[in-house]
Design an enzyme around this catalytic site. Structure first.
Site, PDB file in Angstrom:
ATOM      1  N   TYR A 111      24.872 -55.283  53.541  1.00 45.97           N
ATOM      2  CA  TYR A 111      24.484 -55.426  55.076  1.00 45.97           C
ATOM      3  C   TYR A 111      23.247 -56.432  55.133  1.00 45.97           C
ATOM      4  CZ  TYR A 111      27.273 -51.287  55.057  1.00 45.97           C
ATOM      5  OH  TYR A 111      28.380 -50.449  54.952  1.00 45.97           O
ATOM      6  N   GLU A 170      35.666 -45.302  50.192  1.00 49.37           N
ATOM      7  CA  GLU A 170      35.434 -46.378  50.668  1.00 49.37           C
ATOM      8  C   GLU A 170      33.888 -46.731  50.690  1.00 49.37           C
ATOM      9  OE1 GLU A 170      36.198 -45.427  54.846  1.00 49.37           O
ATOM     10  OE2 GLU A 170      38.265 -45.094  54.661  1.00 49.37           O
ATOM     11  N   PRO A 171      33.574 -46.901  49.521  1.00 48.30           N
ATOM     12  CA  PRO A 171      32.029 -47.359  49.101  1.00 48.30           C
ATOM     13  C   PRO A 171      31.874 -48.644  49.364  1.00 48.30           C
ATOM     14  CG  PRO A 171      33.015 -47.172  47.340  1.00 48.30           C
ATOM     15  CD  PRO A 171      34.038 -46.758  48.164  1.00 48.30           C
ATOM     16  N   CYS A 211      10.052 -66.107  66.554  1.00 54.16           N
ATOM     17  CA  CYS A 211       9.114 -65.474  67.869  1.00 54.16           C
ATOM     18  C   CYS A 211       9.387 -64.280  68.072  1.00 54.16           C
ATOM     19  CB  CYS A 211       9.282 -66.636  68.985  1.00 54.16           C
ATOM     20  SG  CYS A 211       9.037 -68.446  68.124  1.00 54.16           S
ATOM     21  N   GLU A 212       9.108 -63.105  67.365  1.00 53.73           N
ATOM     22  CA  GLU A 212       9.271 -61.641  67.800  1.00 53.73           C
ATOM     23  C   GLU A 212       8.420 -61.106  66.828  1.00 53.73           C
ATOM     24  OE1 GLU A 212      11.912 -60.102  69.592  1.00 53.73           O
ATOM     25  OE2 GLU A 212      13.102 -61.833  70.099  1.00 53.73           O
TER      26      GLU A 212
HETATM   27  C1  LIG Z   1      30.524 -48.607  56.917  1.00 52.84           C
HETATM   28  C2  LIG Z   1      31.659 -47.757  56.480  1.00 52.84           C
HETATM   29  C3  LIG Z   1      31.880 -47.353  54.949  1.00 52.84           C
HETATM   30  C4  LIG Z   1      30.982 -47.811  53.993  1.00 52.84           C
HETATM   31  O1  LIG Z   1      29.895 -47.331  54.196  1.00 52.84           O
HETATM   32  P1  LIG Z   1      28.662 -47.543  52.902  1.00 52.84           P
HETATM   33  O2  LIG Z   1      27.466 -46.407  53.479  1.00 52.84           O
HETATM   34  O3  LIG Z   1      28.309 -48.809  52.877  1.00 52.84           O
HETATM   35  O4  LIG Z   1      29.345 -46.829  51.495  1.00 52.84           O
HETATM   36  C5  LIG Z   1      33.078 -46.676  54.690  1.00 52.84           C
HETATM   37  N1  LIG Z   1      34.025 -46.500  55.558  1.00 52.84           N
HETATM   38  C6  LIG Z   1      33.822 -46.544  56.939  1.00 52.84           C
HETATM   39  C7  LIG Z   1      34.769 -46.200  57.936  1.00 52.84           C
HETATM   40  C8  LIG Z   1      32.763 -47.450  57.297  1.00 52.84           C
HETATM   41  O5  LIG Z   1      32.650 -47.316  58.693  1.00 52.84           O
END
Ligand SMILES: *Cc1c(COP(=O)(O)O)cnc(C)c1O
Length: 420
Positions: A376, A279-280, A348-349
């Site tokens: 992000y 899950e990258p 304004c921070e």
């Molecule tokens: C955020 C997240 C990702 C991705 O993370 P990266 O650091 O952007 O690769 C994958 N799996 C889960 C469950 C996440 O919460």
């Protein structure tokens, strides 16, 4: 050859920065600033490095949508055959709108609502990554009401320390994510006894911006032990999801290549028939994008010089939130002498800074690119100070496509009503 910039398709042509074949100056003229700019070639290359490293193995790369959920980004990955890791029903809607297939979607997150479960079941997603005993019961109930079977994996918490920023480590016992390793076996037995669930796999995700493959390999070893224990009880899993987290270069980090990161994992799983899922997020989009901003004012104080730019913490929250570093580069070479600047926004921070103490040659009206902002960046942006979100542009060779228009001020309060 080392690339001069962390953004992989950024280069200097005649003293002017280009992303692929488009001058950033042209983008600023056409679309204004602040603007997020992404490179299709960089997205493609990043995805292909995962595909190549996994070639010959039963595997699925599920892009983590929360890193950058623009439909254009999602469509690039969908066309390359990506799966998607989502954390909300809204993200599933985006994936489908971008041409992604529900059958390749995994659904993570500790707080899935009944509505989100029903929507995902109706669309027929690949797997729910279940994060608690209560979620398991609720999902079984939701699937039963629809006359469907919900495919599940348990997200287990392998309790390894990824040695990253405390806000982005997720695999320690003290985190809210996943189910404790010691409880997983009992929960799998429970899942096997529920009529409306199908056990499909196991998942873990230990953190983000990982620069060392060792903690993931350690987690993978633990997960594999559990997979074998389950098999001995007659609970066979079809896939093993090792999450995301591979880090990128922002400053002088030296993250492993995808192949190096995966090598120990491929060794651990050599000869096994389960599908390997990943899950990258950041590693696919982070260095495919930048935030283009223009200097409004230069302010020379007694102790510090400030470059006040038209982007702010509402556009790019990472510096304020994590004290994150983004490289800042002037878009055009300049005659003026370089000075050290605090690069700050108009909000304004005091926390509204984008970069500290950077040596840049700048004049009023110059353009600055904040690099490595593809992940992000836009997805964590807000409308603080009634600032419309930045435009988003995707470069594809010599073309620049506006993939999200700049928000108008009227749109920001269109859903509000004064009292009658
Ligand atoms: C955020 C997240 C990702 C991705 O993370 P990266 O650091 O952007 O690769 C994958 N799996 C889960 C469950 C996440 O919460």
């Amino acid at each position: 050859m080392t690339q001069p910039y962390p953004v992989t398709t950024l280069r200097s042509v005649a003293d002017s920065l280009h992303l692929e074949d488009v001058a950033l100056e042209t983008i600023a003229q056409r679309f204004g600033t602040p603007t997020y700019v992404y490179s299709r070639a960089a997205l493609t290359a990043a995805f292909q490095s995962w595909q190549q490293a996994l070639a010959g193995r039963r595997a699925l790369v599920c892009y983590a949508v929360k890193a950058n959920s623009n439909l254009a980004v999602l469509s690039v990955f969908a066309k390359l055959g990506a799966g998607f890791d989502i954390v909300s029903g809204g993200e599933l809607a985006r994936v489908l709108a971008a041409g992604g297939s529900a059958g390749k979607v995994v659904f993570s997150g500790v707080g899935k609502s009944r509505t989100e479960m029903r929507y995902a079941l109706e669309q027929g997603i690949r797997c729910f990554n279940v994060e608690s005993a209560a979620e398991l019961e609720r999902l079984n109930e939701a699937a039963g009401q629809l006359g469907k079977k919900a495919p599940i994996a348990l997200r287990v918490n392998p309790d390894v320390d990824p040695k990253t920023h405390p806000y982005i480590s997720t695999g320690l016992k003290s985190n809210k994510f996943g189910v404790a390793f010691d409880e997983a076996l009992a929960l799998y037995r429970r899942a096997a006894s529920l009529p409306n669930l199908t056990i499909s796999g196991i998942a873990c995700h230990i953190g983000s911006q990982l620069l060392d493959p060792a903690p993931v390999a350690e987690a993978a070893g633990k997960v594999l032990g559990l997979v074998d224990q389950l098999a001995a009880e007659g609970i066979a899993l079809d896939h093993i999801d090792l999450g995301g987290g591979l880090g990128i270069r922002y400053q002088d980090e030296t993250p492993p290549s995808v192949a190096t990161y995966l090598a120990p994992l491929l060794e651990i799983f050599a000869g096994r028939k389960e599908e390997l899922c990943f899950e990258p997020g950041r590693s696919l989009v982070g260095n495919a994008g930048l935030l283009l901003t223009r200097v409004e004012y230069l302010k020379h104080g007694e102790e510090k010089n400030f470059a006040i730019v038209d982007a702010a913490m509402n556009d790019l929250a990472r510096p304020a939130l994590y004290d994150a570093y983004h490289e800042a580069v002037a878009v055009k070479a300049s005659e003026v002498p370089a000075q050290r600047y605090e690069i700050v926004g108009p909000i304004c921070e005091s926390g509204d800074f984008l970069a500290h103490d950077r040596e840049l040659a700048l004049a009023d009206g110059d353009l600055v690119a904040l690099l490595s902002a593809g992940a992000y960046g836009m997805t964590m942006s807000s409308n603080y100070n009634t600032r419309g979100r930045a435009a988003e542009v995707m470069v594809d060779g010599a073309q620049a496509h506006e993939v999200r228009a700049r928000e108008t001020v009227e749109s920001l309060y269109a859903l509000e009503r004064p009292l009658p």
